[in-house]
Design a protein around this motif. Structure first.
Motif, PDB file in Angstrom:
ATOM      1  N   LYS C 133       7.056 -37.776 -28.250  1.00 52.96           N
ATOM      2  CA  LYS C 133       7.968 -38.909 -28.169  1.00 52.96           C
ATOM      3  C   LYS C 133       9.069 -38.664 -27.151  1.00 52.96           C
ATOM      4  O   LYS C 133       9.621 -39.586 -26.591  1.00 52.96           O
ATOM      5  CB  LYS C 133       8.596 -39.173 -29.544  1.00 52.96           C
ATOM      6  N   ARG C 136       8.877 -37.989 -21.084  1.00 56.40           N
ATOM      7  CA  ARG C 136       8.805 -39.308 -20.468  1.00 56.40           C
ATOM      8  C   ARG C 136       7.391 -39.655 -20.040  1.00 56.40           C
ATOM      9  O   ARG C 136       7.064 -40.808 -19.801  1.00 56.40           O
ATOM     10  CB  ARG C 136       9.721 -39.378 -19.258  1.00 56.40           C
ATOM     11  N   PHE C 138       4.459 -39.087 -21.681  1.00 58.28           N
ATOM     12  CA  PHE C 138       3.613 -39.647 -22.727  1.00 58.28           C
ATOM     13  C   PHE C 138       4.083 -41.055 -23.045  1.00 58.28           C
ATOM     14  O   PHE C 138       5.264 -41.343 -23.035  1.00 58.28           O
ATOM     15  CB  PHE C 138       3.672 -38.781 -23.985  1.00 58.28           C
ATOM     16  N   ARG C 139       3.114 -41.899 -23.326  1.00 53.42           N
ATOM     17  CA  ARG C 139       3.473 -43.277 -23.656  1.00 53.42           C
ATOM     18  C   ARG C 139       3.203 -43.505 -25.121  1.00 53.42           C
ATOM     19  O   ARG C 139       2.324 -42.901 -25.697  1.00 53.42           O
ATOM     20  CB  ARG C 139       2.612 -44.241 -22.846  1.00 53.42           C
ATOM     21  N   ARG C 140       3.948 -44.431 -25.661  1.00 55.02           N
ATOM     22  CA  ARG C 140       3.708 -44.745 -27.059  1.00 55.02           C
ATOM     23  C   ARG C 140       2.454 -45.574 -27.252  1.00 55.02           C
ATOM     24  O   ARG C 140       2.080 -45.887 -28.351  1.00 55.02           O
ATOM     25  CB  ARG C 140       4.926 -45.467 -27.630  1.00 55.02           C
ATOM     26  N   SER C 188       2.945 -45.029 -31.153  1.00 52.29           N
ATOM     27  CA  SER C 188       4.081 -45.773 -31.673  1.00 52.29           C
ATOM     28  C   SER C 188       3.854 -46.165 -33.125  1.00 52.29           C
ATOM     29  O   SER C 188       4.700 -45.919 -33.995  1.00 52.29           O
ATOM     30  CB  SER C 188       4.295 -47.009 -30.824  1.00 52.29           C
TER      31      SER C 188
END
Lengths: 70, 364, 424
Positions: C133, C136, C138-140, C188
């Motif tokens: 999390k 920067r 890695f994406r949700r 997410s």
């Protein structure tokens, strides 16, 4: 950093100050110089280890803020 | 030469809107969610209402003292010396806001988009551009916002629609889980950010139709509230309140979440454009207001020469005051609201009372 | 005078140009594409020793024209991807350690798949969630997968028709979002669910199955002789769900439960209902498998707290189309028969749902059916009392299922003509 700020102050002083002087706007020149002086003093203060005005303000007001906000 | 520019009502609206936008795009929604939890979007609405109430005061004062901004009418009301002491607080407040906005803007750009670029470079560049715009005067800012404002509003609303597929309304429930206290605490936090719109008092004297001041402010702050409300509600509904409260920029995370039918994705650059554009325009307005206000207090003929020195002070302040982003966020969270509440509401209400008691009004 | 002014503007312009050329070079963050190693998927396993994290990354190599292997033309530029491993005490340390063997800068921003190995998932995934999390890159929206093998085995497997397996997994999961039996889970949602009241989350389970071998042996049984087989490699399949509670994997749902679980917490859309039709009148001796495709549907869980305790009212509405009547000779032109079909389908759904909830209450004993969340949403005040011993309460919670199936269409024919000879 300090040197760069001073250079910037000097450059602003020259670029803005010379035309003001030519037009005889002495009051403007004075106020501008004071502002540049404040910037200079702030940097020098930081260099000498004095806290910045915002830090002082923070010390004063942060307890109030922490009391209100989580 | 004092400011001779004249702005129309439309420009007035967009200028105010673009001052709220960077607050929506940066840390404020996260802090708000931290305070108010799932009720954050309601806090935005109540802050909007209170800010509109406040706008009545500012608009009334603008009409009571025609052609004068609050720096000038504080001198008119309180006399030469006390008036100047009170009046200088407004320009200083604007300088502080400029410092904070550009600092948070650079922080987001630095941590998310350009991690290898030195932070100071981003900061100095942002200040340079703002100062350049600010020095050009109100009309330049007005015309830029007139173009960019609608664009930003449209893109934020579009981005919100695109991110809707991942929205879970259940994460916004239940409202008032912890009673109304979080909601009540969130309101002033948001109000102080909307409150930066007190810069309207600087604009009203330059408006071609000052009587539209209130309506202009109303529509600007409504659009701003819509934007902040969208960002907070969506980030709670998508990330859940527990995750959203610790995000440095929930809006940016929202933009990163967009994956619209596997076709539109990785659009966070649009958010970056909004962030940088509105942040720089807002700070240039702040610098302009600082220069203008200070020039009027000292009684100068021109304010242009004060913009660069002002920007330099602001730059120095943002460099020396916060050793790290954390301190800055803390300042924004705990110290700024108190100060802003004092300047935005306390000072102006005090001026209003003084004007009413002393029966001062402007000369037409 | 005019001359002077022009001179001044020029000087200012020169000043600005110098400043800009010094400040706006933009050279700090440049990255050449051919110096990047784009990571498409990461896998995390836990290993004994002090460095407990084994990171497996799948890196796409743009030069490699994949697919050559499959078309039989050797020497088409090699594989389209490579796999690298590194160890570390934490995920970020393992990522840093990758640079000791990579000639290119590791770029994580294209990573779409995160695979968690079984050992790691059972030991607890808390330590990597923070990094995922915070970083920067890695994406949700990254998909989270769990496997019952090790992540390394999964990431080393080819996927048919796709050059880079991570891309293949991504496509499978993308398809699942619209229609499918497994609920895909991105970072997410995974994290948001873990934060919710029940602290339960889940992710699809990716498995390695030797489909070729299974099928061949079945065929051999049917044919009664040994068959030749091309010996295709094992295949990656996603059909089950891993359940997490308090950051630990606590159980696996089988295929049927996975499908019904998706019905419960998401929507039945895209799934299907399969049941055995038994006609009402005993004169018709038709009986057979009927399949309905679900066009649209909705599930709602409404809790109710009374003196007798907590009851969850689960209402499922389904709009379906007839997909298969098999050999039954069902007369779909008869409204009565259709009504009967609808009733029996609803009954079948109800039974299956009960099974799924029973699994949750009696076997895994973990509230992955969102009961806690709906209680919290509808009864926030009462929830505060229930909350503390929810884990003990959950297995005893009563539930009532009402299901409503509506057959909207029957495909492009109505009745079928060919029937088994026994029907005559």
């Amino acid at each position: 950093m300090t040197a760069l700020i001073m250079l910037a102050a000097l450059a602003i002083g020259l670029v803005e100050g010379i035309p003001l002087g030519k037009q005889g706007q002495w009051k403007e020149l004075a106020v501008m110089s004071i502002l540049l002086g404040i910037a200079f003093l702030l940097v020098m203060g930081y260099y000498l280890g004095l806290p910045s005005p915002l830090v002082l303000m923070e010390r004063l007001l942060e307890p109030v803020g922490k009391a209100i906000f989580k | 030469m004092a400011e001779k520019g004249i702005i129309n009502t439309k420009q007035f609206v967009w200028m105010l809107f673009i001052i709220i936008t960077p607050f929506a795009a940066m840390q404020i929604p996260g802090m708000l969610i931290m305070q108010a939890g799932r009720d954050a979007w309601l806090s935005v609405l109540s802050a909007w209402f209170l800010d509109v109430m406040l706008a009545i005061v500012y608009a009334y004062m603008g009409l009571r003292f025609p052609g004068e901004n609050f720096v000038q009418y504080s001198i008119t009301i309180l006399g030469k010396y006390l008036g100047r002491v009170v009046g200088i607080l407004f320009p200083l407040f604007f300088l502080l806001v400029c410092t904070l906005v550009l600092r948070s803007l650079s922080q987001v750009v630095d941590t998310v988009f350009l991690p290898l670029t030195p932070f100071n470079v981003i900061l100095v560049t942002a200040f340079l551009v703002s100062a350049l715009i600010g020095r050009k005067g109100i009309e330049v800012i007005a015309r830029m916002t007139e173009i960019l404002g609608p664009l930003y509003l449209l893109s934020i609303v579009t981005l919100s629609f695109l991110v809707l597929p991942s929205f879970h309304i259940a994460r916004l429930k239940p409202q008032f889980d912890q009673g109304v206290a979080p909601f009540l605490v969130g309101t002033p936090l948001m109000l102080t950010s909307f409150g930066v719109c007190i810069i309207m008092a600087m604009y009203i004297p330059l408006c071609n139709r000052p009587e539209n001041g209130f309506l202009g402010k109303l529509s600007a702050v409504s659009m701003g509230a819509l934007v902040v409300c969208l960002v907070t509600a969506l980030s709670v509904g998508i990330f859940g309140m527990e995750d959203a409260q610790y995000m440095t920029s929930p809006g940016l995370e929202l933009a990163k979440m967009i994956n619209f039918s596997n076709y539109i994705e990785r659009v966070e650059m649009v958010w970056l454009l909004i962030l940088v554009g509105s942040g720089i325009l807002a700070s240039s307005s702040m610098l302009w207001a600082f220069g203008q206000g200070l020039a009027q207090i000292v009684g100068l003929k021109s304010y242009q020469s004060l913009i660069y020195p002002g920007a330099l002070i602001s730059l120095v302040l943002s460099l020396i005051s916060f050793p790290s982003g954390l301190q800055h966020t803390n300042f924004f969270h705990y110290t700024f609201p108190i100060m802003a509440a004092f300047v935005e509401t306390g000072l102006e209400l005090f001026l209003l009372m003084a004007a009413l008691i002393l029966h001062k009004r402007g000369t037409t | 005078m005019k001359m002077d002014k022009g001179c001044l503007t020029m000087r200012k312009l020169a000043f600005i140009v110098v400043c800009i050329s010094l400040l706006l070079t933009g050279c700090w963050d440049y990255q050449e594409v051919d110096r990047l190693a784009p990571v498409m998927a990461i896998g995390i396993d836990s290993i004994p020793g002090s460095k407990i994290i084994l990171l497996t990354v799948q890196i796409a190599s743009p030069e490699g024209k994949g697919g050559s292997k499959r078309t039989g033309q050797q020497g088409g530029g090699g594989e389209a991807y490579t796999v690298m491993n590194s160890e570390g005490k934490s995920l970020s340390e393992a990522i840093h350690n990758l640079s000791t063997q990579s000639t290119r800068r590791i770029s994580l921003s294209h990573c779409k798949i995160i695979v968690l190995g079984e050992n790691f998932a059972e030991a607890g995934i808390g330590q990597i969630l923070d990094e995922l999390k915070r970083d920067r890159n890695f994406r949700r929206t990254d998909w989270l997968l769990t496997t019952d093998k090790t992540a390394k085995e999964i990431l080393e497997k080819d996927i048919e028709l796709e050059q880079v397996p991570a891309r293949g997994l991504d496509l499978i999961l993308q398809n699942f979002t619209t229609l499918g039996r497994v609920l895909p889970m991105n970072l997410s949602d995974f994290s948001a669910r873990l934060n919710e009241e029940s602290k339960v989350s889940f992710s699809p389970l990716v498995q390695l199955e030797d489909i070729d071998k299974q099928v061949t042996s079945q065929l051999e049984k049917a044919a009664g002789r040994s068959l030749e087989s091309a010996g295709r490699p094992k295949t990656l399949t996603i059909s089950k769900t891993a359940v997490y509670k308090n950051l630990r994997m606590v159980g696996v749902l089988n295929e049927d439960d996975t499908r019904l679980h998706r019905w419960l917490i998401d929507s039945p859309k895209g799934s299907s209902i399969k049941f055995t039709y038994t006609p009402q009148s005993p004169t018709e001796e038709v009986q057979g498998e009927v399949m309905l495709n679900i066009i649209d549907g909705k599930t709602s869980i409404t809790p109710q707290i009374s003196e007798n305790g907590i009851t969850m009212n689960i209402a499922v509405t389904v709009k379906a189309s007839l997909s298969e009547t098999g050999v039954t000779g069902v007369d779909v032109l008869d409204p009565k028969v259709v009504a009967q079909l609808e009733l029996q389908a609803a009954e079948a759904v109800k039974l299956q749902l009960e099974h799924t909830i029973n699994t949750a209450q009696k076997e895994i004993k973990v509230d992955y059916v969102d009961f806690a969340e709906s209680l919290h949403n509808y009864y926030p005040v009462e929830w505060k009392q229930i909350k503390d011993n929810w884990d003990d309460t959950f297995p005893t919670v009563e539930y009532r299922i009402s299901c409503d199936v509506e057959i909207r269409n029957t495909g492009i024919i109505t009745d079928s003509t060919q029937q088994n000879e026994s029907e005559e």
